[in-house]
Design a protein around this motif. Sequence first.
Motif: not given
Length: 142
Positions: A11-12, A91-97, A138-141
Amino acid sequence: LHALRHTCYVGMASALLLLVGVVHRSVEMNVFQEPGLFSKKVVWWGDTDGIMFAFPIIVLSFFSIYNVLSVHSSLTNPTRRRVKMVLDGTVWTCFGLFYIIGLAGYLYAYDETSDNILLNFPLSFRLILCGRVGYLFTLCFG
């Protein structure tokens, strides 16, 4: 959490592939193909009708609350400060990406931007296709 570590890695890696691919295509479009496109097509403020429609999408993207207990139990010394640091950092890492991917996706297609930014890119763009397949995994597993 230990059992899902490989899914997290994929995922990352997918998010980073999409970040690189979308930013690359956006820079390619605005700098090399059509240099004056930004000044002609960017809309700084559109209509406000869609704000309330899009608000739940934005809020729900940060609802990873069901993972808090497993993260808390995985920490070596789960103090309140350390749990807050891990959650805030995530949360901040996800927001930034996602902010950079969204902005670069808009700067690629401007007024022709689809609701799903990845739909703006054809399947012939290999880097973005790899990111899509990684998200599928990532969504499937996950």
